[in-house]
Design a protein around this motif. Structure first.
Motif, PDB file in Angstrom:
ATOM      1  N   MET A  40       0.832  -1.191   0.014  1.00 45.36           N
ATOM      2  CA  MET A  40      -0.140  -0.028   0.014  1.00 45.36           C
ATOM      3  C   MET A  40       0.881   1.319  -0.134  1.00 45.36           C
ATOM      4  O   MET A  40       0.491   2.172  -0.813  1.00 45.36           O
ATOM      5  N   LEU A  41       1.947   1.196   0.597  1.00 44.28           N
ATOM      6  CA  LEU A  41       2.868   2.453   1.000  1.00 44.28           C
ATOM      7  C   LEU A  41       3.523   2.814  -0.290  1.00 44.28           C
ATOM      8  O   LEU A  41       3.758   3.996  -0.812  1.00 44.28           O
ATOM      9  N   CYS A  42       3.973   1.580  -1.092  1.00 44.56           N
ATOM     10  CA  CYS A  42       4.448   1.650  -2.261  1.00 44.56           C
ATOM     11  C   CYS A  42       3.684   2.523  -3.291  1.00 44.56           C
ATOM     12  O   CYS A  42       4.195   3.614  -3.811  1.00 44.56           O
ATOM     13  N   GLY A  43       2.464   2.428  -3.447  1.00 46.47           N
ATOM     14  CA  GLY A  43       1.474   2.993  -4.333  1.00 46.47           C
ATOM     15  C   GLY A  43       1.150   4.497  -3.599  1.00 46.47           C
ATOM     16  O   GLY A  43       1.311   5.374  -4.389  1.00 46.47           O
ATOM     17  N   LYS A  49       3.630   4.015 -11.303  1.00 42.00           N
ATOM     18  CA  LYS A  49       4.922   3.324 -11.857  1.00 42.00           C
ATOM     19  C   LYS A  49       6.041   2.981 -10.954  1.00 42.00           C
ATOM     20  O   LYS A  49       6.322   1.792 -10.997  1.00 42.00           O
ATOM     21  N   ARG A  50       6.364   3.894 -10.292  1.00 41.97           N
ATOM     22  CA  ARG A  50       7.319   3.497  -9.298  1.00 41.97           C
ATOM     23  C   ARG A  50       7.058   2.340  -8.155  1.00 41.97           C
ATOM     24  O   ARG A  50       7.828   1.522  -7.871  1.00 41.97           O
ATOM     25  N   GLY A  51       5.838   2.776  -7.780  1.00 36.09           N
ATOM     26  CA  GLY A  51       5.299   1.823  -6.558  1.00 36.09           C
ATOM     27  C   GLY A  51       5.231   0.265  -7.244  1.00 36.09           C
ATOM     28  O   GLY A  51       5.460  -0.734  -6.634  1.00 36.09           O
ATOM     29  N   GLY A  52       4.596   0.257  -8.395  1.00 39.01           N
ATOM     30  CA  GLY A  52       4.456  -1.104  -9.028  1.00 39.01           C
ATOM     31  C   GLY A  52       5.822  -1.718  -9.341  1.00 39.01           C
ATOM     32  O   GLY A  52       5.973  -2.955  -9.151  1.00 39.01           O
ATOM     33  N   PHE A  95       0.472  -0.788  -8.039  1.00 40.93           N
ATOM     34  CA  PHE A  95       0.145   0.152  -9.262  1.00 40.93           C
ATOM     35  C   PHE A  95      -1.247   0.706  -8.770  1.00 40.93           C
ATOM     36  O   PHE A  95      -1.550   1.924  -9.322  1.00 40.93           O
ATOM     37  N   ALA A  96      -2.448  -0.117  -8.946  1.00 38.24           N
ATOM     38  CA  ALA A  96      -3.703   0.275  -8.615  1.00 38.24           C
ATOM     39  C   ALA A  96      -3.618   1.284  -7.426  1.00 38.24           C
ATOM     40  O   ALA A  96      -4.369   2.444  -7.366  1.00 38.24           O
TER      41      ALA A  96
END
Length: 181
Positions: A40-43, A49-52, A95-96
């Motif tokens: 979740m934090l990545c997104g 893009k970067r989170g995915g 990504f979402a």
């Protein structure tokens, strides 16, 4: 470019570190972990893009055999376990989450992050997780939901934490919130 690569690696490491927290394995074979909070934090922080890509890097390392999943699991065997849908769904969920976060620019960061985490980190992730669970264990939708529904209260807590952490980061270091850049 270098900053992006560094952040992708750092957030992949964050997901791995969250796997070190004690896990609770339920009879379903799907552990309760903090790693989905990392997804979740990545997104919410890095954006779509970067989170995915950060989560895709994490999944690639798991596939190569590094024991980065909760409980020290890793390797190709993970892709034949009841958790396969969750592992495969991690990058898509990140990504979402990032995509939703990028769209909610008129909302406060904390509210937007919580909504994005709920949509990407719970709804999207559960769609993949439930499908994988049903395929591996030959269960129906109703039975699968009855089993995996026990995880939803913990995921609701992670959604709130994602909102609080992302909002705190935005206050402390606004330029680091790339999902809003």
């Amino acid at each position: 470019m270098e900053r992006d690569i560094t952040l992708i690696a750092v957030f992949a490491a964050l997901i791995a570190a969250l796997g070190l927290m004690p896990t609770l394995m339920l009879a379903s074979g799907v552990p309760i972990t903090a790693q989905s909070l990392g997804v979740m934090l990545c997104g919410t922080v890095l954006g779509a893009k970067r989170g995915g890509l950060a989560v895709l890097l994490f999944v690639a390392l798991v596939a190569l055999g590094l024991p980065l999943l909760a409980g020290g699991r890793g390797g190709l065997g993970v892709f034949a376990s009841p958790t396969v849908g969750f592992v495969v769904g991690f990058p898509i969920a990140a990504f979402a989450t990032g995509f939703v976060m990028e769209q909610l620019t008129r909302m406060s960061v904390g509210v937007a992050a919580s909504i994005a985490a709920a949509i990407g980190g719970v709804l999207v992730l559960y769609a993949f997780g439930m499908f994988g669970f049903m395929m591996v264990l030959s269960k129906g939708f109703g039975e699968t939901f009855a089993i995996l529904g026990w995880y939803l209260p913990g995921d609701a807590i992670k959604v709130v934490l994602a909102g609080v952490i992302t909002a705190g980061l935005a206050r402390a270091r606004p330029a680091s919130l790339l999902s809003r850049a």
